[in-house]
Design an enzyme around this catalytic site. Structure first.
Site, PDB file in Angstrom:
ATOM      1  N   ASN A  20     -48.572 -61.606 -38.208  1.00 17.20           N
ATOM      2  CA  ASN A  20     -49.044 -62.047 -39.519  1.00 17.20           C
ATOM      3  C   ASN A  20     -48.917 -60.882 -40.489  1.00 17.20           C
ATOM      4  O   ASN A  20     -49.784 -60.023 -40.578  1.00 17.20           O
ATOM      5  CB  ASN A  20     -50.490 -62.524 -39.425  1.00 17.20           C
ATOM      6  CG  ASN A  20     -50.619 -63.790 -38.606  1.00 17.20           C
ATOM      7  OD1 ASN A  20     -50.271 -64.877 -39.075  1.00 17.20           O
ATOM      8  ND2 ASN A  20     -51.099 -63.655 -37.378  1.00 17.20           N
ATOM      9  N   GLU A  21     -47.817 -60.852 -41.200  1.00 15.66           N
ATOM     10  CA  GLU A  21     -47.503 -59.750 -42.089  1.00 15.66           C
ATOM     11  C   GLU A  21     -48.306 -59.846 -43.388  1.00 15.66           C
ATOM     12  O   GLU A  21     -48.932 -60.878 -43.660  1.00 15.66           O
ATOM     13  CB  GLU A  21     -46.003 -59.761 -42.402  1.00 15.66           C
ATOM     14  CG  GLU A  21     -45.103 -59.678 -41.184  1.00 15.66           C
ATOM     15  CD  GLU A  21     -45.072 -58.282 -40.559  1.00 15.66           C
ATOM     16  OE1 GLU A  21     -45.974 -57.467 -40.852  1.00 15.66           O
ATOM     17  OE2 GLU A  21     -44.165 -58.013 -39.763  1.00 15.66           O
ATOM     18  N   PRO A  22     -48.316 -58.781 -44.209  1.00 17.24           N
ATOM     19  CA  PRO A  22     -48.987 -58.857 -45.510  1.00 17.24           C
ATOM     20  C   PRO A  22     -48.564 -60.098 -46.280  1.00 17.24           C
ATOM     21  O   PRO A  22     -47.369 -60.417 -46.361  1.00 17.24           O
ATOM     22  CB  PRO A  22     -48.519 -57.570 -46.198  1.00 17.24           C
ATOM     23  CG  PRO A  22     -48.314 -56.610 -45.075  1.00 17.24           C
ATOM     24  CD  PRO A  22     -47.760 -57.438 -43.952  1.00 17.24           C
TER      25      PRO A  22
ATOM     26  N   THR B  84     -42.551 -53.284 -39.986  1.00 19.75           N
ATOM     27  CA  THR B  84     -42.704 -53.765 -38.612  1.00 19.75           C
ATOM     28  C   THR B  84     -41.400 -53.617 -37.846  1.00 19.75           C
ATOM     29  O   THR B  84     -41.376 -53.208 -36.685  1.00 19.75           O
ATOM     30  CB  THR B  84     -43.158 -55.235 -38.617  1.00 19.75           C
ATOM     31  OG1 THR B  84     -44.412 -55.339 -39.295  1.00 19.75           O
ATOM     32  CG2 THR B  84     -43.310 -55.766 -37.203  1.00 19.75           C
TER      33      THR B  84
END
Length: 634
Positions: A158-160, A177
């Site tokens: 769950n990235e920014p 990432t």
């Protein structure tokens, strides 16, 4: 813990001395749940993470299964994520990771293991994700969700930008990432751009969440997640909304939390010399003054009035800290002969000394302490280097082909078995061409790459001024897997280290002190040195040996921690640079640069400049650059 000291923390935090103790704690939490559910005749549902952080947890669970009879027959597992696309037998597959670290060693039924499927056609992924959520719900939800945290603050993938209402889905990976994953894939270009991940909402539905982090590299993002505002730019910050979340850290990962970094701003504390130094350096940096310019008002305004009460005035404290810092600086890292060494970091006698530098990779000696290395040699000490690993996986394929081509041409030029040279060259080229992205090299290619690094290390050592016989190539077995993933530290590794120390009987040992790197090469190499020193400490000659720890290319000791600072002149810094340049395979672009795009020599010089500037800002003499060390007392 005094509640006042945790006032800034919006999620409960447990801090352990090292990742080993922290991992054991997390494993016991899981084992307790499993046993409780078994006693009730019920199943347990675990949400599992991958990456370096949870590996020790899985090792402890395997040990509990094998030694204590912990059964996993009543356990269902759901992994957080998987790269997409990804075949399950690929080296970097999370299916393979989980099998190697956990599932192949316990009695969990195969049909109770669930991992996102990286082999699905893209038009089938959405349906799979919905079914994944439904399976979790049908089992009553996840009982314990295990998490790591990425440098962007991501949990799972769950990235920014991920919201608290996100559920299992296909996502595009953040550039940071992908850079962090580059070492696993032998280059950023081989890292998949997408992944299937459980969402923040999926994680928040778990009954209990344990988020773990190790090392200084995670300290800043942990501070943001635990003490900062809730924001989708730091997805882990949504855990502040969970009613049963625990953050489990080692000392290093906790270092930016207010209660660790500046506890005096929260409550009264018991002051000692170490805390006073730390506080005074912080105060100088906060008010942008040198040590001797701090006033009573500065101390009182920043929660440090207790120090003034104890010592009487700012002046007394300032002098005490200034003198300590002054005494850490020495141009004689091996000790200055015929000098009063009362306030010097190193002993005057014996002189000259035998010094042994342990270099985890073939270039860490010159990158991390090249200036000190040069000084020791110039000042007449007998300096040895123990290159602990071959560093063979960090050489580009092009370099291996170039050297194989050299062998072929050399044989032809000098009439030495031309056919064998041609055959060898074609074998190397064929092996490299047939190797898929992220696959291991053949033994022959690894040998060439190892010889390239060895030759560069010799060139660096010769440039500094030590003879070949004082360079020792240990090729520690834990490293020689041909893959990024290494074997655990073994008895043979420790014996090799002990044998070298016993052979040289050094007065000084220098080692890479990356204590907080729980799974990297530096951490394992340091563990080998520490264990060897521990076993040899009762030897008569060992009682006169001091161990100094330097830091790797990524970070430096904090000023208040430094016990020996070696200043470098502009000329010495240039000599250090030239020694680093001997490592040509790592020049311009390294195989595993991490998130920092600067070349290693640039990182080293910038760090050395910054250390000197920090000393100068505190009111000490102005130097071009400095290398820093902390003494390990065994």
């Amino acid at each position: 813990m005094n509640n006042d000291l945790t006032a800034f923390e919006k999620i409960p935090v447990s801090i352990f001395k090292g990742s080993e103790e922290a991992s054991l704690f997390s494993a016991r939490e899981i084992a307790t749940l499993i046993k409780k559910r078994q006693a009730e005749g019920k199943h347990a549902v675990l949400g599992l993470a991958t990456g370096s952080t949870p590996t020790r947890v899985y090792a402890e669970l395997v040990k509990m299964h094998q030694k204590e009879g912990l059964s996993f027959k009543n356990v269902y597992t759901f992994n957080l994520d998987e790269y997409y696309p990804m075949q399950p037998d690929t080296l970097q597959s999370y299916v393979r990771f989980m099998n190697e670290h956990l599932f192949n060693h316990i009695d969990i039924p195969k049909n109770q293991v669930h991992i996102p499927d990286g082999t699905l056609p893209k038009d089938k992924v959405a349906d799979f994700c919905r079914e994944y959520e439904q399976k979790i719900d049908s089992l009553g939800g996840i009982d314990i969700q295990l998490l790591g945290i990425g440098r962007t603050g991501h949990i799972g993938f769950n990235e920014p930008g991920s919201t608290e209402k996100s559920f299992t889905r296909l996502v595009t990976l953040d550039q940071v990432t992908r850079i962090d994953a580059a070492s696993d894939f032998f280059g950023e270009e081989n890292v998949p751009r997408k992944a299937i991940t459980m969402g923040v909402g999926s994680i928040l539905k778990a009954k209990q969440v344990i988020m773990m982090a190790w090392g200084e590299g995670k300290a800043k993002v942990i501070k943001k997640a635990v003490e900062g505002p809730i924001t989708d730019q730091i997805p882990s910050s949504f855990l502040q909304k969970h009613t049963n979340c625990l953050v489990v850290l080692d000392d290093a990962a906790s270092s930016e939390l207010v209660r660790i970094k500046t506890p005096w701003v929260l409550d009264s504390i018991e002051w000692d010399e170490v805390k006073i130094r730390k506080a005074v350096v912080w105060l100088c940096q906060t008010v942008q003054k040198s040590v001797l310019k701090l006033t009573n008002h500065d101390y009182m305004e920043h929660g440090m009035g207790d120090i003034i009460t104890e010592y009487g005035s700012a002046y007394q404290v300032n002098i005490k800290v200034f003198n300590y810092l002054q005494h850490t600086i020495t141009g004689w890292p091996g000790g200055k002969p015929n000098a009063d060494d009362t306030y010097r970091p190193e002993r005057a006698k014996p002189f000259p000394k035998r010094a042994l530098i342990f270099s985890p990779h073939p270039d860490d000696d010159v990158i991390s302490m090249g200036g000190t290395f040069i000084r020791l040699v110039d000042q007449g000490h007998e300096v040895h280097v123990g290159y602990q690993t071959s560093g063979n996986i960090a050489v580009f394929d092009d370099d291996a082909v170039r050297f194989a081509d050299f062998v072929r041409d050399f044989n032809e030029q000098f009439g030495l078995s031309k056919g064998d040279g041609e055959k060898f060259y074609k074998q190397i080229v064929k092996s490299i061409r047939e190797k898929g992205p992220g696959q291991n090299d053949s033994p022959e290619v690894l040998s060439i790459k190892g010889l390239i690094r060895r030759g560069e290390a010799k060139a660096g050592g010769r440039y500094v001024g030590i003879p070949d016989e004082q360079m020792h190539f240990l090729d520690m077995p834990f490293y020689e897997t041909g893959a990024v993933k290494k074997k655990p530290l073994g008895e043979e590794d420790i014996k090799i280290t002990m044998d070298l120390i016993e052979k040289i009987k050094p007065h000084q040992i220098y080692a890479a002190g990356d204590l907080s790197d729980p799974h990297g090469t530096h951490r394992v190499c340091l563990a080998a040195v520490m264990e060897a020193v521990k076993r040899l400490k009762d030897k008569d000659w060992m009682k006169d040996c001091w161990v100094w720890l330097y830091r790797g290319a990524w970070q430096e000791w904090d000023i208040d921690q430094i016990e020996m600072a070696v200043p470098l002149s502009p000329d010495e810094l240039m000599r250090k640079r030239r020694a680093v340049f001997k490592h040509q395979s790592q020049k311009d672009s390294a195989m595993f640069p991490g998130s920092d795009k600067r070349e290693f020599w640039m990182r080293a010089e910038d760090r050395n400049h910054a250390t000197a500037q920090a000393y100068n800002a505190l009111g000490l003499a102005e130097y071009e650059a400095m290398e820093a060390f902390v003494r390990y007392k065994f």
